[in-house]
Design an enzyme around this catalytic site. Sequence first.
Site, mmCIF file in Angstrom:
data_model
loop_
_atom_site.group_PDB
_atom_site.id
_atom_site.type_symbol
_atom_site.label_atom_id
_atom_site.label_comp_id
_atom_site.label_asym_id
_atom_site.label_seq_id
_atom_site.Cartn_x
_atom_site.Cartn_y
_atom_site.Cartn_z
ATOM 1 N N ARG A 70 53.759 13.917 29.665
ATOM 2 C CA ARG A 70 54.181 12.535 29.350
ATOM 3 C C ARG A 70 53.614 11.523 30.358
ATOM 4 O O ARG A 70 53.399 10.367 30.020
ATOM 5 C CB ARG A 70 55.717 12.469 29.331
ATOM 6 N N ILE A 96 57.364 2.979 25.616
ATOM 7 C CA ILE A 96 57.312 4.381 25.182
ATOM 8 C C ILE A 96 58.790 4.778 25.088
ATOM 9 O O ILE A 96 59.586 4.503 25.989
ATOM 10 C CB ILE A 96 56.521 5.256 26.186
ATOM 11 N N SER A 97 59.187 5.400 23.967
ATOM 12 C CA SER A 97 60.614 5.634 23.720
ATOM 13 C C SER A 97 61.205 6.662 24.686
ATOM 14 O O SER A 97 60.497 7.492 25.260
ATOM 15 C CB SER A 97 60.822 6.111 22.280
ATOM 16 N N GLN A 98 62.529 6.603 24.802
ATOM 17 C CA GLN A 98 63.300 7.553 25.616
ATOM 18 C C GLN A 98 63.036 8.983 25.115
ATOM 19 O O GLN A 98 63.072 9.233 23.901
ATOM 20 C CB GLN A 98 64.778 7.193 25.442
#
Length: 247
Positions: A70, A96-98
Amino acid sequence: MRPSSRFGRRALLAMIALMVAAAAAVADAYEEDRARMIQVIDAHARTATDALGRDYIDPRVLAVMGNLPRHEFVSDWFEGDAYDDRPLSIGHGQTISQPFIVALMTDMLEVGPDDVVLEVGTGSGYQAAVLARLVREVHSIEIIPALAESAKERLGRLGYANVHTYAGDGYYGLPDAGPFDAIVVTAAAHQVPPPLIQQLKPGGRMVIPVGSSFAIQHLMLVEKDADGRVRTRQTLPVRFVPLTRAS
Ligand SMILES: C[S@@+](CC[C@H](N)C(=O)[O-])C[C@H]1O[C@@H](n2cnc3c(N)ncnc32)[C@H](O)[C@@H]1O
Protein backbone atom coordinates in the site's frame (compact mmCIF):
# COMPACT_ATOMS: atom_id res chain seq x y z
CA MET A 1 -19.86 -22.73 7.07
CA ARG A 2 -18.39 -19.44 8.24
CA PRO A 3 -14.63 -19.44 8.82
CA SER A 4 -15.16 -17.79 12.21
CA SER A 5 -17.32 -20.60 13.50
CA ARG A 6 -15.29 -23.44 11.96
CA PHE A 7 -11.73 -22.59 12.84
CA GLY A 8 -11.81 -19.88 15.42
CA ARG A 9 -10.36 -16.48 14.78
CA ARG A 10 -6.78 -17.31 15.77
CA ALA A 11 -6.63 -20.24 13.37
CA LEU A 12 -8.09 -18.05 10.63
CA LEU A 13 -5.42 -15.39 11.12
CA ALA A 14 -2.71 -18.06 11.18
CA MET A 15 -4.05 -19.43 7.90
CA ILE A 16 -4.01 -15.95 6.35
CA ALA A 17 -0.44 -15.44 7.57
CA LEU A 18 0.57 -18.68 5.85
CA MET A 19 -1.24 -17.73 2.63
CA VAL A 20 0.50 -14.35 2.69
CA ALA A 21 3.90 -15.94 3.20
CA ALA A 22 3.28 -18.53 0.51
CA ALA A 23 2.18 -15.96 -2.05
CA ALA A 24 5.73 -14.87 -2.90
CA ALA A 25 5.75 -12.32 -0.13
CA VAL A 26 6.70 -8.75 -0.89
CA ALA A 27 9.92 -8.45 1.08
CA ASP A 28 10.10 -4.85 2.24
CA ALA A 29 10.33 -2.80 5.40
CA TYR A 30 6.54 -2.79 5.82
CA GLU A 31 5.80 -6.49 6.30
CA GLU A 32 5.05 -6.11 10.01
CA ASP A 33 2.92 -3.00 9.39
CA ARG A 34 0.91 -4.90 6.79
CA ALA A 35 0.36 -7.84 9.18
CA ARG A 36 -0.82 -5.39 11.85
CA MET A 37 -3.16 -3.74 9.35
CA ILE A 38 -4.75 -7.13 8.63
CA GLN A 39 -5.29 -7.73 12.34
CA VAL A 40 -6.95 -4.33 12.69
CA ILE A 41 -9.22 -5.02 9.71
CA ASP A 42 -10.16 -8.40 11.17
CA ALA A 43 -10.94 -6.84 14.57
CA HIS A 44 -13.00 -4.11 12.89
CA ALA A 45 -15.00 -6.73 10.96
CA ARG A 46 -16.13 -8.24 14.25
CA THR A 47 -17.91 -5.01 15.20
CA ALA A 48 -19.68 -4.78 11.83
CA THR A 49 -21.76 -7.89 12.49
CA ASP A 50 -25.10 -6.12 12.95
CA ALA A 51 -24.99 -4.12 9.76
CA LEU A 52 -23.56 -6.88 7.60
CA GLY A 53 -25.00 -10.01 9.13
CA ARG A 54 -21.46 -11.42 9.37
CA ASP A 55 -18.32 -10.87 11.43
CA TYR A 56 -15.41 -11.63 9.13
CA ILE A 57 -13.78 -10.60 5.86
CA ASP A 58 -13.10 -13.27 3.21
CA PRO A 59 -9.60 -14.68 3.97
CA ARG A 60 -8.70 -14.41 0.25
CA VAL A 61 -9.22 -10.64 0.42
CA LEU A 62 -7.13 -10.37 3.60
CA ALA A 63 -4.37 -12.49 2.04
CA VAL A 64 -4.21 -10.19 -1.00
CA MET A 65 -4.14 -7.03 1.13
CA GLY A 66 -1.56 -8.59 3.44
CA ASN A 67 0.76 -8.98 0.48
CA LEU A 68 0.13 -5.75 -1.39
CA PRO A 69 2.49 -2.77 -0.94
CA ARG A 70 0.00 0.00 0.00
CA HIS A 71 2.93 2.36 0.63
CA GLU A 72 3.52 2.39 -3.16
CA PHE A 73 0.08 4.02 -3.59
CA VAL A 74 0.65 7.07 -1.36
CA SER A 75 3.04 10.00 -1.62
CA ASP A 76 6.45 9.84 0.10
CA TRP A 77 5.02 12.23 2.69
CA PHE A 78 2.49 9.60 3.88
CA GLU A 79 4.56 6.47 3.33
CA GLY A 80 5.04 5.84 7.06
CA ASP A 81 1.23 6.04 7.59
CA ALA A 82 0.33 3.79 4.65
CA TYR A 83 -0.77 0.83 6.82
CA ASP A 84 -2.81 2.83 9.34
CA ASP A 85 -6.51 2.01 9.13
CA ARG A 86 -7.57 5.42 7.84
CA PRO A 87 -7.95 7.27 4.55
CA LEU A 88 -4.97 9.36 3.39
CA SER A 89 -4.73 12.31 1.03
CA ILE A 90 -3.66 11.57 -2.54
CA GLY A 91 -3.83 15.23 -3.62
CA HIS A 92 -6.49 17.03 -5.69
CA GLY A 93 -8.80 16.94 -2.64
CA GLN A 94 -9.10 13.14 -2.93
CA THR A 95 -8.19 10.18 -0.72
CA ILE A 96 -7.06 6.57 -0.80
CA SER A 97 -9.81 4.81 1.19
CA GLN A 98 -9.43 3.34 4.68
CA PRO A 99 -8.07 -0.25 4.43
CA PHE A 100 -11.07 -1.73 6.32
CA ILE A 101 -13.45 -0.14 3.82
CA VAL A 102 -11.39 -1.45 0.86
CA ALA A 103 -11.47 -4.94 2.40
CA LEU A 104 -15.20 -4.72 3.09
CA MET A 105 -16.16 -3.44 -0.36
CA THR A 106 -14.00 -6.08 -2.04
CA ASP A 107 -15.51 -8.79 0.14
CA MET A 108 -19.10 -7.62 -0.56
CA LEU A 109 -18.50 -7.94 -4.32
CA GLU A 110 -17.94 -11.72 -3.89
CA VAL A 111 -15.76 -11.82 -7.01
CA GLY A 112 -14.28 -14.92 -8.64
CA PRO A 113 -11.20 -15.54 -10.81
CA ASP A 114 -13.07 -15.27 -14.15
CA ASP A 115 -14.84 -12.01 -13.31
CA VAL A 116 -14.57 -8.70 -15.14
CA VAL A 117 -15.00 -5.79 -12.76
CA LEU A 118 -15.63 -2.05 -13.15
CA GLU A 119 -14.30 0.43 -10.60
CA VAL A 120 -15.54 4.02 -10.65
CA GLY A 121 -12.99 6.26 -8.90
CA THR A 122 -9.47 4.93 -9.57
CA GLY A 123 -7.81 7.44 -7.22
CA SER A 124 -4.41 5.98 -6.32
CA GLY A 125 -5.15 2.62 -8.00
CA TYR A 126 -5.00 0.65 -4.72
CA GLN A 127 -8.56 -0.75 -4.80
CA ALA A 128 -8.02 -1.71 -8.46
CA ALA A 129 -4.77 -3.51 -7.50
CA VAL A 130 -6.54 -5.47 -4.74
CA LEU A 131 -9.26 -6.54 -7.19
CA ALA A 132 -6.71 -7.34 -9.90
CA ARG A 133 -5.33 -10.18 -7.81
CA LEU A 134 -8.77 -11.75 -7.39
CA VAL A 135 -10.37 -11.42 -10.84
CA ARG A 136 -9.59 -11.73 -14.55
CA GLU A 137 -9.85 -8.05 -15.53
CA VAL A 138 -10.41 -4.70 -13.85
CA HIS A 139 -11.58 -1.60 -15.74
CA SER A 140 -11.16 1.52 -13.63
CA ILE A 141 -12.25 5.04 -14.50
CA GLU A 142 -11.18 8.30 -12.81
CA ILE A 143 -12.60 11.78 -13.42
CA ILE A 144 -9.46 13.77 -12.48
CA PRO A 145 -7.05 13.35 -15.42
CA ALA A 146 -3.88 13.82 -13.33
CA LEU A 147 -4.95 11.04 -10.92
CA ALA A 148 -5.93 8.77 -13.83
CA GLU A 149 -2.49 9.34 -15.36
CA SER A 150 -0.51 8.71 -12.16
CA ALA A 151 -2.55 5.58 -11.32
CA LYS A 152 -1.94 4.23 -14.84
CA GLU A 153 1.80 4.82 -14.47
CA ARG A 154 1.89 3.25 -10.97
CA LEU A 155 -0.16 0.15 -11.90
CA GLY A 156 1.99 -0.34 -15.01
CA ARG A 157 5.22 -0.03 -13.03
CA LEU A 158 3.96 -2.53 -10.43
CA GLY A 159 3.02 -5.02 -13.16
CA TYR A 160 -0.80 -4.97 -13.02
CA ALA A 161 -1.32 -5.98 -16.65
CA ASN A 162 -4.99 -6.91 -16.06
CA VAL A 163 -6.01 -3.40 -14.94
CA HIS A 164 -7.25 -1.04 -17.68
CA THR A 165 -7.49 2.60 -16.66
CA TYR A 166 -9.56 5.39 -18.21
CA ALA A 167 -9.97 9.12 -17.64
CA GLY A 168 -13.60 10.29 -17.65
CA ASP A 169 -16.93 10.52 -15.84
CA GLY A 170 -17.67 7.09 -14.38
CA TYR A 171 -21.35 7.96 -13.83
CA TYR A 172 -21.87 6.58 -17.32
CA GLY A 173 -19.76 3.47 -16.67
CA LEU A 174 -17.82 1.96 -19.56
CA PRO A 175 -20.44 0.52 -21.96
CA ASP A 176 -17.82 -0.70 -24.43
CA ALA A 177 -15.96 -2.73 -21.77
CA GLY A 178 -19.09 -4.12 -20.03
CA PRO A 179 -21.30 -5.72 -18.97
CA PHE A 180 -19.56 -6.43 -15.67
CA ASP A 181 -19.77 -9.22 -13.12
CA ALA A 182 -19.23 -6.65 -10.37
CA ILE A 183 -19.05 -2.87 -10.03
CA VAL A 184 -17.49 -0.91 -7.18
CA VAL A 185 -17.98 2.84 -6.86
CA THR A 186 -15.53 4.54 -4.51
CA ALA A 187 -17.16 7.99 -4.34
CA ALA A 188 -20.59 8.84 -2.89
CA ALA A 189 -23.49 9.24 -5.32
CA HIS A 190 -26.88 10.86 -4.59
CA GLN A 191 -28.49 7.79 -6.14
CA VAL A 192 -27.30 4.63 -7.84
CA PRO A 193 -26.46 5.74 -11.42
CA PRO A 194 -28.88 3.98 -13.84
CA PRO A 195 -26.12 3.40 -16.47
CA LEU A 196 -24.20 1.36 -13.89
CA ILE A 197 -27.25 -0.80 -13.13
CA GLN A 198 -27.61 -1.40 -16.87
CA GLN A 199 -23.97 -2.46 -17.16
CA LEU A 200 -24.26 -5.01 -14.34
CA LYS A 201 -24.63 -8.61 -15.60
CA PRO A 202 -27.55 -10.75 -14.38
CA GLY A 203 -26.27 -12.31 -11.16
CA GLY A 204 -23.91 -9.35 -10.68
CA ARG A 205 -23.27 -7.23 -7.59
CA MET A 206 -22.51 -3.55 -7.15
CA VAL A 207 -21.21 -1.84 -4.00
CA ILE A 208 -21.67 1.92 -3.85
CA PRO A 209 -21.80 4.60 -1.15
CA VAL A 210 -25.03 6.61 -1.47
CA GLY A 211 -25.84 9.93 0.20
CA SER A 212 -24.90 13.57 0.14
CA SER A 213 -21.44 14.86 1.10
CA PHE A 214 -22.99 16.76 4.01
CA ALA A 215 -25.19 14.00 5.42
CA ILE A 216 -24.81 10.36 6.41
CA GLN A 217 -23.95 8.12 3.49
CA HIS A 218 -24.57 4.37 3.44
CA LEU A 219 -22.75 1.62 1.67
CA MET A 220 -25.36 0.01 -0.57
CA LEU A 221 -25.27 -3.49 -2.02
CA VAL A 222 -27.09 -3.69 -5.36
CA GLU A 223 -27.81 -7.20 -6.64
CA LYS A 224 -29.19 -8.07 -10.06
CA ASP A 225 -30.77 -11.51 -10.20
CA ALA A 226 -30.72 -13.94 -13.13
CA ASP A 227 -33.97 -12.40 -14.44
CA GLY A 228 -32.59 -8.87 -14.28
CA ARG A 229 -34.54 -7.86 -11.15
CA VAL A 230 -32.63 -5.43 -8.95
CA ARG A 231 -32.57 -5.55 -5.16
CA THR A 232 -30.86 -2.90 -3.02
CA ARG A 233 -29.71 -3.33 0.57
CA GLN A 234 -28.33 -0.64 2.88
CA THR A 235 -25.36 -1.65 5.05
CA LEU A 236 -22.86 0.45 7.02
CA PRO A 237 -22.81 4.24 7.41
CA VAL A 238 -19.69 5.54 5.62
CA ARG A 239 -17.99 8.78 4.62
CA PHE A 240 -16.71 9.16 1.06
CA VAL A 241 -15.70 12.04 -1.19
CA PRO A 242 -18.54 12.90 -3.60
CA LEU A 243 -19.06 11.40 -7.03
CA THR A 244 -18.57 14.52 -9.14
CA ARG A 245 -19.87 15.04 -12.65
CA ALA A 246 -18.13 16.20 -15.81
CA SER A 247 -19.37 19.73 -16.63
C1 LIG B 1 -12.09 7.80 -2.30
S1 LIG B 1 -11.32 8.20 -3.79
C2 LIG B 1 -10.97 6.63 -4.47
C3 LIG B 1 -9.94 5.83 -3.86
C4 LIG B 1 -9.43 4.79 -4.82
N1 LIG B 1 -10.39 3.76 -5.13
C5 LIG B 1 -8.13 4.23 -4.32
O1 LIG B 1 -8.01 3.01 -4.15
O2 LIG B 1 -7.21 5.04 -4.12
C6 LIG B 1 -12.65 8.59 -4.92
C7 LIG B 1 -12.19 8.86 -6.33
O3 LIG B 1 -13.34 8.98 -7.15
C8 LIG B 1 -13.06 9.93 -8.14
N2 LIG B 1 -14.34 10.36 -8.73
C9 LIG B 1 -15.26 11.21 -8.25
N3 LIG B 1 -16.29 11.33 -9.10
C10 LIG B 1 -16.00 10.53 -10.17
C11 LIG B 1 -16.66 10.23 -11.39
N4 LIG B 1 -17.85 10.79 -11.72
N5 LIG B 1 -16.08 9.36 -12.24
C12 LIG B 1 -14.88 8.79 -11.95
N6 LIG B 1 -14.20 9.05 -10.82
C13 LIG B 1 -14.75 9.90 -9.93
C14 LIG B 1 -12.33 11.01 -7.34
O4 LIG B 1 -11.65 11.91 -8.18
C15 LIG B 1 -11.43 10.18 -6.46
O5 LIG B 1 -10.18 9.96 -7.04
